[in-house]
Design a protein around this motif. Sequence first.
Motif, PDB file in Angstrom:
ATOM      1  N   LYS A 101      -4.232  11.007   8.523  1.00 20.85           N
ATOM      2  CA  LYS A 101      -3.872   9.683   9.046  1.00 20.85           C
ATOM      3  C   LYS A 101      -4.357   8.673   8.147  1.00 20.85           C
ATOM      4  O   LYS A 101      -5.440   8.792   7.454  1.00 20.85           O
ATOM      5  CB  LYS A 101      -4.531   9.272  10.385  1.00 20.85           C
ATOM      6  CG  LYS A 101      -3.997  10.424  11.563  1.00 20.85           C
ATOM      7  CD  LYS A 101      -4.822  10.291  12.788  1.00 20.85           C
ATOM      8  CE  LYS A 101      -4.489  11.387  13.904  1.00 20.85           C
ATOM      9  NZ  LYS A 101      -5.163  11.362  15.150  1.00 20.85           N
ATOM     10  N   ALA A 102      -3.959   7.398   8.251  1.00 21.73           N
ATOM     11  CA  ALA A 102      -4.390   6.316   7.484  1.00 21.73           C
ATOM     12  C   ALA A 102      -4.313   4.774   8.219  1.00 21.73           C
ATOM     13  O   ALA A 102      -3.582   4.984   9.135  1.00 21.73           O
ATOM     14  CB  ALA A 102      -3.340   6.133   6.216  1.00 21.73           C
TER      15      ALA A 102
ATOM     16  N   VAL B  64       0.834  -1.064   0.073  1.00 24.40           N
ATOM     17  CA  VAL B  64      -0.015   0.093   0.125  1.00 24.40           C
ATOM     18  C   VAL B  64       0.901   1.104  -0.064  1.00 24.40           C
ATOM     19  O   VAL B  64       1.745   1.323   0.858  1.00 24.40           O
ATOM     20  CB  VAL B  64      -0.909   0.077   1.127  1.00 24.40           C
ATOM     21  CG1 VAL B  64      -1.725   1.296   1.226  1.00 24.40           C
ATOM     22  CG2 VAL B  64      -1.857  -1.110   1.260  1.00 24.40           C
ATOM     23  N   LYS B  65       0.647   2.132  -1.272  1.00 22.36           N
ATOM     24  CA  LYS B  65       1.472   3.415  -0.984  1.00 22.36           C
ATOM     25  C   LYS B  65       0.278   4.438  -0.940  1.00 22.36           C
ATOM     26  O   LYS B  65      -0.759   4.393  -1.723  1.00 22.36           O
ATOM     27  CB  LYS B  65       2.070   3.353  -2.198  1.00 22.36           C
ATOM     28  CG  LYS B  65       3.297   2.609  -2.248  1.00 22.36           C
ATOM     29  CD  LYS B  65       4.242   2.732  -3.504  1.00 22.36           C
ATOM     30  CE  LYS B  65       5.358   1.548  -3.599  1.00 22.36           C
ATOM     31  NZ  LYS B  65       5.025   0.321  -4.124  1.00 22.36           N
ATOM     32  N   LEU B  66       0.571   5.658  -0.351  1.00 24.80           N
ATOM     33  CA  LEU B  66      -0.268   6.811  -0.219  1.00 24.80           C
ATOM     34  C   LEU B  66       0.541   7.835  -0.423  1.00 24.80           C
ATOM     35  O   LEU B  66       1.449   8.000   0.425  1.00 24.80           O
ATOM     36  CB  LEU B  66      -0.939   6.928   1.152  1.00 24.80           C
ATOM     37  CG  LEU B  66      -1.948   8.101   1.138  1.00 24.80           C
ATOM     38  CD1 LEU B  66      -2.965   8.201   0.371  1.00 24.80           C
ATOM     39  CD2 LEU B  66      -2.507   8.250   2.744  1.00 24.80           C
ATOM     40  N   LYS B  67      -0.046   8.989  -1.311  1.00 23.98           N
ATOM     41  CA  LYS B  67       0.754  10.184  -1.436  1.00 23.98           C
ATOM     42  C   LYS B  67      -0.294  11.255  -1.324  1.00 23.98           C
ATOM     43  O   LYS B  67      -1.494  11.138  -2.213  1.00 23.98           O
ATOM     44  CB  LYS B  67       1.615  10.077  -2.628  1.00 23.98           C
ATOM     45  CG  LYS B  67       2.239  11.417  -3.057  1.00 23.98           C
ATOM     46  CD  LYS B  67       3.221  11.194  -4.180  1.00 23.98           C
ATOM     47  CE  LYS B  67       3.782  12.753  -4.376  1.00 23.98           C
ATOM     48  NZ  LYS B  67       4.657  12.648  -5.534  1.00 23.98           N
ATOM     49  N   LEU B  68      -0.203  12.074  -0.444  1.00 25.23           N
ATOM     50  CA  LEU B  68      -1.062  13.086  -0.179  1.00 25.23           C
ATOM     51  C   LEU B  68      -0.127  14.476  -0.423  1.00 25.23           C
ATOM     52  O   LEU B  68       0.731  14.531   0.262  1.00 25.23           O
ATOM     53  CB  LEU B  68      -1.762  13.376   1.464  1.00 25.23           C
ATOM     54  CG  LEU B  68      -2.838  12.352   1.535  1.00 25.23           C
ATOM     55  CD1 LEU B  68      -3.006  12.389   3.070  1.00 25.23           C
ATOM     56  CD2 LEU B  68      -3.926  12.335   0.677  1.00 25.23           C
ATOM     57  N   GLU B  69      -0.654  15.513  -0.961  1.00 26.92           N
ATOM     58  CA  GLU B  69      -0.049  16.731  -1.216  1.00 26.92           C
ATOM     59  C   GLU B  69      -0.776  17.764  -0.804  1.00 26.92           C
ATOM     60  O   GLU B  69      -2.337  17.810  -1.024  1.00 26.92           O
ATOM     61  CB  GLU B  69       0.352  16.851  -2.688  1.00 26.92           C
ATOM     62  CG  GLU B  69       1.346  15.974  -3.585  1.00 26.92           C
ATOM     63  CD  GLU B  69       1.576  15.955  -4.830  1.00 26.92           C
ATOM     64  OE1 GLU B  69       0.997  17.022  -5.482  1.00 26.92           O
ATOM     65  OE2 GLU B  69       2.228  15.086  -5.224  1.00 26.92           O
TER      66      GLU B  69
ATOM     67  N   TYR C  78      -8.734   6.543   5.340  1.00 28.14           N
ATOM     68  CA  TYR C  78      -7.860   7.779   5.729  1.00 28.14           C
ATOM     69  C   TYR C  78      -8.800   8.781   6.075  1.00 28.14           C
ATOM     70  O   TYR C  78      -9.910   8.933   5.807  1.00 28.14           O
ATOM     71  CB  TYR C  78      -7.474   8.133   4.103  1.00 28.14           C
ATOM     72  CG  TYR C  78      -6.720   7.382   3.414  1.00 28.14           C
ATOM     73  CD1 TYR C  78      -5.205   7.098   3.761  1.00 28.14           C
ATOM     74  CD2 TYR C  78      -7.094   6.355   2.392  1.00 28.14           C
ATOM     75  CE1 TYR C  78      -4.582   6.299   2.910  1.00 28.14           C
ATOM     76  CE2 TYR C  78      -6.285   5.532   1.759  1.00 28.14           C
ATOM     77  CZ  TYR C  78      -4.982   5.373   2.156  1.00 28.14           C
ATOM     78  OH  TYR C  78      -4.277   4.461   1.240  1.00 28.14           O
ATOM     79  N   LEU C  79      -8.289   9.396   7.115  1.00 26.96           N
ATOM     80  CA  LEU C  79      -8.683  10.614   7.691  1.00 26.96           C
ATOM     81  C   LEU C  79      -7.984  11.926   7.432  1.00 26.96           C
ATOM     82  O   LEU C  79      -6.771  12.053   7.586  1.00 26.96           O
ATOM     83  CB  LEU C  79      -8.715  10.302   9.409  1.00 26.96           C
ATOM     84  CG  LEU C  79      -9.271  11.709   9.900  1.00 26.96           C
ATOM     85  CD1 LEU C  79     -10.781  11.391  10.077  1.00 26.96           C
ATOM     86  CD2 LEU C  79      -8.873  11.778  11.405  1.00 26.96           C
ATOM     87  N   VAL C  80      -8.514  12.693   6.334  1.00 29.62           N
ATOM     88  CA  VAL C  80      -7.771  13.479   5.656  1.00 29.62           C
ATOM     89  C   VAL C  80      -8.338  14.918   6.293  1.00 29.62           C
ATOM     90  O   VAL C  80      -9.622  15.215   6.263  1.00 29.62           O
ATOM     91  CB  VAL C  80      -8.078  13.599   4.305  1.00 29.62           C
ATOM     92  CG1 VAL C  80      -7.315  14.777   3.508  1.00 29.62           C
ATOM     93  CG2 VAL C  80      -7.462  12.218   3.499  1.00 29.62           C
ATOM     94  N   LYS C  81      -7.456  15.739   7.145  1.00 27.15           N
ATOM     95  CA  LYS C  81      -7.696  17.204   7.653  1.00 27.15           C
ATOM     96  C   LYS C  81      -7.832  18.114   6.402  1.00 27.15           C
ATOM     97  O   LYS C  81      -6.882  18.083   5.487  1.00 27.15           O
ATOM     98  CB  LYS C  81      -6.519  17.215   8.417  1.00 27.15           C
ATOM     99  CG  LYS C  81      -6.958  16.570   9.853  1.00 27.15           C
ATOM    100  CD  LYS C  81      -8.101  16.867  10.425  1.00 27.15           C
ATOM    101  CE  LYS C  81      -7.764  16.594  11.950  1.00 27.15           C
ATOM    102  NZ  LYS C  81      -9.054  17.073  12.662  1.00 27.15           N
ATOM    103  N   LYS C  82      -8.667  18.627   6.525  1.00 30.53           N
ATOM    104  CA  LYS C  82      -8.778  19.827   5.442  1.00 30.53           C
ATOM    105  C   LYS C  82      -7.975  21.190   6.037  1.00 30.53           C
ATOM    106  O   LYS C  82      -7.886  21.450   7.276  1.00 30.53           O
ATOM    107  CB  LYS C  82     -10.386  20.500   5.359  1.00 30.53           C
ATOM    108  CG  LYS C  82     -11.230  19.511   4.953  1.00 30.53           C
ATOM    109  CD  LYS C  82     -12.496  19.922   4.658  1.00 30.53           C
ATOM    110  CE  LYS C  82     -13.732  18.901   4.133  1.00 30.53           C
ATOM    111  NZ  LYS C  82     -15.149  19.332   4.191  1.00 30.53           N
TER     112      LYS C  82
END
Length: 188
Positions: free
Chosen positions: A67-68, A28-33, A77-81
């Motif tokens: 977080k993932a 598993v790979k995750l990339k957030l920008e 995924y919990l993605v903060k705005k």
Amino acid sequence: MSRHPPVKWAQRSDELYITVELPDAKDVKLKLEPEGKFYFSATSGPDKIPYEVDIDLFDKIDVDNSKANVTSRNIFYLVKKAENKWWDRLLKQGGKPPVFLKIDWDKWVDEDEEEDSKPLSDMDLGDIDFSKLNMGGGDEPDINDASDDDDDESEAEGEVTGQTSSGNEPDTKETVGSDPNAAPDTKA
């Protein structure tokens, strides 16, 4: 060529919930920008089939506080705005969303209901006098009062005898001192 796994999403004013439904995901790979780029890739199954999601989110995100969590059934995924505000949609581009992208109705809360989803312990009840709201605890009604409801009486009979009757059957209960050879009384 990569496939797209099913992806479900929901939001609050300050965060996004993104669930990638991919059982037994490996590598598993995750990339957030910060600009809102969300990239996910993994393999799954005995043939190690590659899966990929590459989407541009509606607005900027806070990468450091996101977080993932990878489980055997999905990746959450919990993605903060970056800003606490509701988004009109998940993706930056308008139009019809991709077929693999669905709303997560189990986590969805409407914008005007977000405050209602908070626990009651956070509520400020102020100077409300609960004794004046007629919520019980005062004078209890007498449960032995006579009632005009025939349904209440039949329920009480069923509770006392342990038997219920549909009203169309003859009453065949024996009473103390009655002749067992006598025909039972039938109600007309």
